[in-house]
Enzyme design. Sequence first.
Site, short mmCIF file in Angstrom:
data_model
loop_
_atom_site.label_atom_id
_atom_site.label_comp_id
_atom_site.label_asym_id
_atom_site.label_seq_id
_atom_site.Cartn_x
_atom_site.Cartn_y
_atom_site.Cartn_z
N GLY A 187 8.16 10.51 6.27
CA GLY A 187 8.90 11.19 5.21
C GLY A 187 9.68 10.33 4.24
N ASP A 230 18.16 17.59 9.45
CA ASP A 230 18.10 19.03 9.69
C ASP A 230 19.02 19.33 10.89
OD1 ASP A 230 17.01 21.68 9.48
OD2 ASP A 230 15.49 21.20 10.95
N THR A 231 18.49 19.36 12.11
CA THR A 231 19.37 19.55 13.27
C THR A 231 20.22 18.31 13.54
OG1 THR A 231 17.71 18.70 14.80
CG2 THR A 231 17.71 21.08 14.41
P1 IMP Z 1 16.06 16.83 12.63
O1 IMP Z 1 16.03 18.30 13.00
O2 IMP Z 1 17.31 16.46 11.89
O3 IMP Z 1 15.84 15.99 13.85
O4 IMP Z 1 14.86 16.59 11.66
C1 IMP Z 1 13.55 16.57 12.20
C2 IMP Z 1 12.47 16.42 11.17
O5 IMP Z 1 12.11 17.73 10.75
C3 IMP Z 1 12.78 15.69 9.90
O6 IMP Z 1 12.71 14.29 9.99
C4 IMP Z 1 11.65 16.21 9.02
O7 IMP Z 1 10.47 15.50 9.29
C5 IMP Z 1 11.51 17.63 9.50
N1 IMP Z 1 12.13 18.61 8.60
C6 IMP Z 1 13.23 19.37 8.80
N2 IMP Z 1 13.47 20.19 7.77
C7 IMP Z 1 12.48 19.95 6.88
C8 IMP Z 1 12.15 20.51 5.58
O8 IMP Z 1 12.83 21.38 5.02
N3 IMP Z 1 11.03 20.00 4.98
C9 IMP Z 1 10.26 19.04 5.55
N4 IMP Z 1 10.53 18.50 6.74
C10 IMP Z 1 11.63 18.95 7.41
MG MG Z 2 11.53 12.64 8.91
#
Ligand code: IMP
Ligand code: MG
Length: 179
Positions: free
Chosen positions: A44, A105-106
Site C-alpha cells: 500500500g 485502520d484498527t
Molecule cells: P490495520 O487495521 O490498521 O491493521 O490496517 C490493516 C490494513 O487494512 C491496512 O494496512 C490496509 O492494507 C487495509 N485497509 C484498512 N482500511 C482500508 C481502506 O479503507 N482501504 C484500503 N485498505 C484498507
Molecule cells: Mg497497508
Amino acid sequence: MSEITPEVLISEQKIQKKVADLAARISADYADCDDLLLVGILKGSFIFLSDLSRALTIPRSVDFMALSTYGESERTQTDGAVRMIMDLRRNITGKHVLVVEDIVDTGYTLSYLLRNLAARQPASLKTCVLVEKPERREVFTQIDYLGFSIPDVWVVGCGLDWAERFRTLPYIGVVHPEA
Ligand code: IMP
Ligand code: MG
C-alpha cells in the site's frame, strides 16, 4: 466486471499539497540527520513513499517490508493479528527510521511493526501515515506525521486497494463494497 468510478474523497491536488507539507516538516525535523531511512510497508505505501521521498530535501534512503493481516475473526490476540512476509534488507540498529504507511485502520498493523522495529534498537523510530480512520482504532499506535483523518469508509487510490483494484488512482476515493 463493470467498471465503477470511486467517488472523490480527497482530491489529487489536496494530496499533492499535503505531501509537500509533510516533506517540508520532515526535512526540517531531520535537518541534522545524515541518512534518514524510509521504511515503506508494501504494497500500500509504494505511491505515497515515492512521492514523499522525492519531495524531501535531506539525505535519505529507502527500504521495504511486507506484512499480511489476518482476518478480523483472528484478531482476538494482539500478537496473532499480523505476519511478516518480507523483512528489511539492512540492519537498522543505530539508524534514524521513519515508517511510511498508507493507512491506519484498527492500528494492529502499525503497532505490531513498531514493536518489531523498536526491538532492533534504531537511533529513532517515527511514523508517517497518509490516512487514518480514528473511529476504527482498536489499539493505540503512534502517528508522528499524518496526512488526513477520514470517516469509517473504504478508500482506494494512492496505493490503497479494493481487492487489488484502484491502487494507482491519483486521488483518494470511496468505494461501496456492497454495490
Ligand atoms: P490495520 O487495521 O490498521 O491493521 O490496517 C490493516 C490494513 O487494512 C491496512 O494496512 C490496509 O492494507 C487495509 N485497509 C484498512 N482500511 C482500508 C481502506 O479503507 N482501504 C484500503 N485498505 C484498507
Ligand atoms: Mg497497508
